[in-house]
Design a protein around this motif. Structure first.
Motif, PDB file in Angstrom:
ATOM      1  N   HIS A   1       0.812  -1.214   0.000  1.00  0.00           N
ATOM      2  CA  HIS A   1       0.000   0.000   0.000  1.00  0.00           C
ATOM      3  C   HIS A   1       0.849   1.269   0.000  1.00  0.00           C
ATOM      4  O   HIS A   1       0.308   2.375   0.032  1.00  0.00           O
ATOM      5  CB  HIS A   1      -0.938  -0.001   1.204  1.00  0.00           C
ATOM      6  CG  HIS A   1      -1.924  -1.135   1.178  1.00  0.00           C
ATOM      7  ND1 HIS A   1      -3.234  -0.963   0.803  1.00  0.00           N
ATOM      8  CD2 HIS A   1      -1.778  -2.458   1.470  1.00  0.00           C
ATOM      9  CE1 HIS A   1      -3.866  -2.129   0.871  1.00  0.00           C
ATOM     10  NE2 HIS A   1      -3.006  -3.054   1.276  1.00  0.00           N
ATOM     11  N   GLU A   2       2.167   1.088  -0.014  1.00  0.00           N
ATOM     12  CA  GLU A   2       3.102   2.215  -0.095  1.00  0.00           C
ATOM     13  C   GLU A   2       4.440   1.671  -0.578  1.00  0.00           C
ATOM     14  O   GLU A   2       4.721   0.481  -0.443  1.00  0.00           O
ATOM     15  CB  GLU A   2       3.270   2.875   1.283  1.00  0.00           C
ATOM     16  CG  GLU A   2       3.813   1.922   2.339  1.00  0.00           C
ATOM     17  CD  GLU A   2       3.956   2.566   3.702  1.00  0.00           C
ATOM     18  OE1 GLU A   2       4.202   3.782   3.750  1.00  0.00           O
ATOM     19  OE2 GLU A   2       3.833   1.848   4.714  1.00  0.00           O
ATOM     20  N   THR A   3       5.254   2.538  -1.156  1.00  0.00           N
ATOM     21  CA  THR A   3       6.591   2.109  -1.555  1.00  0.00           C
ATOM     22  C   THR A   3       7.478   1.993  -0.321  1.00  0.00           C
ATOM     23  O   THR A   3       7.232   2.628   0.705  1.00  0.00           O
ATOM     24  CB  THR A   3       7.210   3.100  -2.555  1.00  0.00           C
ATOM     25  OG1 THR A   3       7.243   4.408  -1.966  1.00  0.00           O
ATOM     26  CG2 THR A   3       6.419   3.145  -3.855  1.00  0.00           C
ATOM     27  N   GLY A   4       8.493   1.162  -0.435  1.00  0.00           N
ATOM     28  CA  GLY A   4       9.396   0.974   0.693  1.00  0.00           C
ATOM     29  C   GLY A   4      10.131  -0.343   0.607  1.00  0.00           C
ATOM     30  O   GLY A   4      10.211  -0.970  -0.465  1.00  0.00           O
ATOM     31  N   GLY A   5      10.702  -0.771   1.739  1.00  0.00           N
ATOM     32  CA  GLY A   5      11.463  -2.005   1.806  1.00  0.00           C
ATOM     33  C   GLY A   5      10.564  -3.226   1.782  1.00  0.00           C
ATOM     34  O   GLY A   5       9.331  -3.121   1.686  1.00  0.00           O
TER      35      GLY A   5
ATOM     36  N   ARG B   1       8.428  -2.150  -6.312  1.00  0.00           N
ATOM     37  CA  ARG B   1       7.965  -1.935  -4.931  1.00  0.00           C
ATOM     38  C   ARG B   1       8.571  -0.681  -4.317  1.00  0.00           C
ATOM     39  O   ARG B   1       7.959  -0.031  -3.469  1.00  0.00           O
ATOM     40  CB  ARG B   1       8.333  -3.158  -4.080  1.00  0.00           C
ATOM     41  CG  ARG B   1       7.702  -3.193  -2.695  1.00  0.00           C
ATOM     42  CD  ARG B   1       8.494  -4.064  -1.757  1.00  0.00           C
ATOM     43  NE  ARG B   1       9.804  -3.516  -1.460  1.00  0.00           N
ATOM     44  CZ  ARG B   1      10.951  -4.118  -1.745  1.00  0.00           C
ATOM     45  NH1 ARG B   1      10.992  -5.297  -2.327  1.00  0.00           N
ATOM     46  NH2 ARG B   1      12.097  -3.518  -1.434  1.00  0.00           N
ATOM     47  N   THR B   2       9.773  -0.319  -4.723  1.00  0.00           N
ATOM     48  CA  THR B   2      10.439   0.848  -4.144  1.00  0.00           C
ATOM     49  C   THR B   2      10.224   2.123  -4.968  1.00  0.00           C
ATOM     50  O   THR B   2      10.778   3.177  -4.647  1.00  0.00           O
ATOM     51  CB  THR B   2      11.950   0.595  -4.004  1.00  0.00           C
ATOM     52  OG1 THR B   2      12.496   0.229  -5.284  1.00  0.00           O
ATOM     53  CG2 THR B   2      12.214  -0.524  -3.010  1.00  0.00           C
TER      54      THR B   2
ATOM     55  N   ILE C   1       7.268   2.063 -14.413  1.00  0.00           N
ATOM     56  CA  ILE C   1       5.906   2.504 -14.130  1.00  0.00           C
ATOM     57  C   ILE C   1       5.752   2.674 -12.622  1.00  0.00           C
ATOM     58  O   ILE C   1       6.448   2.031 -11.847  1.00  0.00           O
ATOM     59  CB  ILE C   1       4.851   1.501 -14.656  1.00  0.00           C
ATOM     60  CG1 ILE C   1       5.084   0.110 -14.056  1.00  0.00           C
ATOM     61  CG2 ILE C   1       4.842   1.464 -16.164  1.00  0.00           C
ATOM     62  CD1 ILE C   1       3.989  -0.875 -14.365  1.00  0.00           C
ATOM     63  N   GLU C   2       4.821   3.549 -12.221  1.00  0.00           N
ATOM     64  CA  GLU C   2       4.573   3.804 -10.814  1.00  0.00           C
ATOM     65  C   GLU C   2       3.469   2.872 -10.299  1.00  0.00           C
ATOM     66  O   GLU C   2       2.466   2.658 -10.987  1.00  0.00           O
ATOM     67  CB  GLU C   2       4.135   5.257 -10.597  1.00  0.00           C
ATOM     68  CG  GLU C   2       5.235   6.272 -10.868  1.00  0.00           C
ATOM     69  CD  GLU C   2       6.354   6.217  -9.839  1.00  0.00           C
ATOM     70  OE1 GLU C   2       6.068   5.876  -8.672  1.00  0.00           O
ATOM     71  OE2 GLU C   2       7.496   6.486 -10.219  1.00  0.00           O
ATOM     72  N   PRO C   3       3.630   2.294  -9.105  1.00  0.00           N
ATOM     73  CA  PRO C   3       2.573   1.431  -8.567  1.00  0.00           C
ATOM     74  C   PRO C   3       1.324   2.233  -8.215  1.00  0.00           C
ATOM     75  O   PRO C   3       1.412   3.360  -7.736  1.00  0.00           O
ATOM     76  CB  PRO C   3       3.220   0.829  -7.316  1.00  0.00           C
ATOM     77  CG  PRO C   3       4.315   1.771  -6.931  1.00  0.00           C
ATOM     78  CD  PRO C   3       4.809   2.375  -8.208  1.00  0.00           C
TER      79      PRO C   3
END
Length: 329
Positions: free
Chosen positions: A8-12, A48-49, A54-56
């Motif tokens: 639900h958000e970009t990150g590790g 994912r990051t 493309i952007e998630p």
């Protein structure tokens, strides 16, 4: 309900969650697969990051490679049936389909039947590396008997697949690695020739291995300062494929060598195969033949259960693996 890995958000890796979602239904030209194994790719982590092409769009799912059993078929699907054991080739974008799940949808054109002798884990680890290699080495370079091919980042899943493809067509592979601890692993994988950057004179070693003729093909995802020495070790009319940029340093090109030897230095992308139905069909036939004959067998670094998707992703991003990381359901 189905279980999908979403974020639900970009990150590790810790942003990944296994969540229940409504069971997806296949539309025209699609099949639904009950997944048995997943192959992890670096593109998954880039997406994912937020560092992918493309952007998630949240909540986002992902996943390019999977193997399993078809349990439903949409309209207009031919040559595939419920109950077929299949694999999915990465011939789509993450915002179109995501394969991190137990019941997933895939486009029929990207699905291929598994040979009876291939395990779920091996099937899930095959199609990204072997299709990528086929497009450059076989379709474009026409690699064959007597050729030498230089493989940078040879311990990657693509480098190991390229070794098997080279052996299959009678060519000789030369491994390039920068890590001393990878040398013994590369020997065990079947490389007869291994060059370690920072220790060996790359050009001199290539010329020695090829009896002064130079290598006709280079398959390089690294670039950087060692690229010049590799290119200097090529023969006349050589093909040098750049399919990545792992090095963050400047990539020098030996212009006089390129001019004198008529070297082709070319950017190469996996999509050149997967976006072309005719090429994709030929790639499927070539790879399925190699699998059925037992000459193609992807190197699997480690297998994780689905519930440990976060740990599997952390291992992927540690860069310590030798071969492909697979997740089973």
């Amino acid at each position: 309900m189905a279980r999908h890995v979403r974020f639900h958000e970009t990150g590790g890796p810790e942003v990944l969650r296994i969540e229940e979602v409504p069971t997806p239904e296949p539309k025209a030209g699609e099949v639904r697969i009950s997944v048995r194994a997943l192959g992890l790719n670096r593109a998954d982590s880039m997406y994912r990051t937020g560092r992918y092409v493309i952007e998630p769009q949240f909540p986002a799912t992902m996943g390019y490679e999977a193997s399993g059993v078809i349990d439903a078929i949409g309209p207009e699907v031919k040559e595939l049936n419920v109950g077929d054991a299949v694999s999915v080739i990465p011939a789509f974008m993450f915002d179109q389909y995501g394969l991190y799940g137990d019941l997933v949808i895939a486009p029929a054109r990207a699905v291929v039947k598994n040979p009876d002798t291939v395990s779920w884990e091996a099937a899930a680890a095959t199609w990204m590396p072997f299709t990528t290699v086929w497009g450059a080495l076989i379709d474009l370079a026409k690699l064959g008997k007597g050729d030498y091919v230089v493989l940078s980042a040879a311990s990657s899943s693509l480098g190991l697949a390229a070794l098997q493809v080279a052996n299959f067509v009678g060519a000789t592979a030369i491994a390039i690695t920068r890590k001393g601890e990878k040398v013994e692993e590369l020997k065990s994988a079947g490389f007869a020739h291994i060059i370690q950057t920072g220790l060996d004179d790359v050009t001199a070693e290539i010329m020695k291995i090829t009896d002064g003729a130079g290598a006709r093909v280079v398959f390089d995802p690294v670039g950087g300062p060692d690229f010049e020495g590799i290119v200097k070790g090529t023969s006349k009319d050589a093909f040098v494929f750049i399919y990545g940029a792992l090095s963050h340093d400047i990539t020098p090109i030996p212009v006089l060598h390129v001019l004198a030897k008529h070297t082709t230095i070319r950017g190469y992308e996996f999509i050149e195969v997967t976006a072309d139905d005719e090429k994709l069909a030929r790639a499927k036939a070539f790879i399925t033949d190699g699998l059925a004959k037992g000459v193609f067998s992807p190197q699997i670094a480690k297998v994780f259960p689905f519930e440990e998707i976060v740990e599997a992703t952390r291992f992927l991003e540690s860069n310590t693996q030798f071969g492909k990381i697979v997740v089973t359901l």
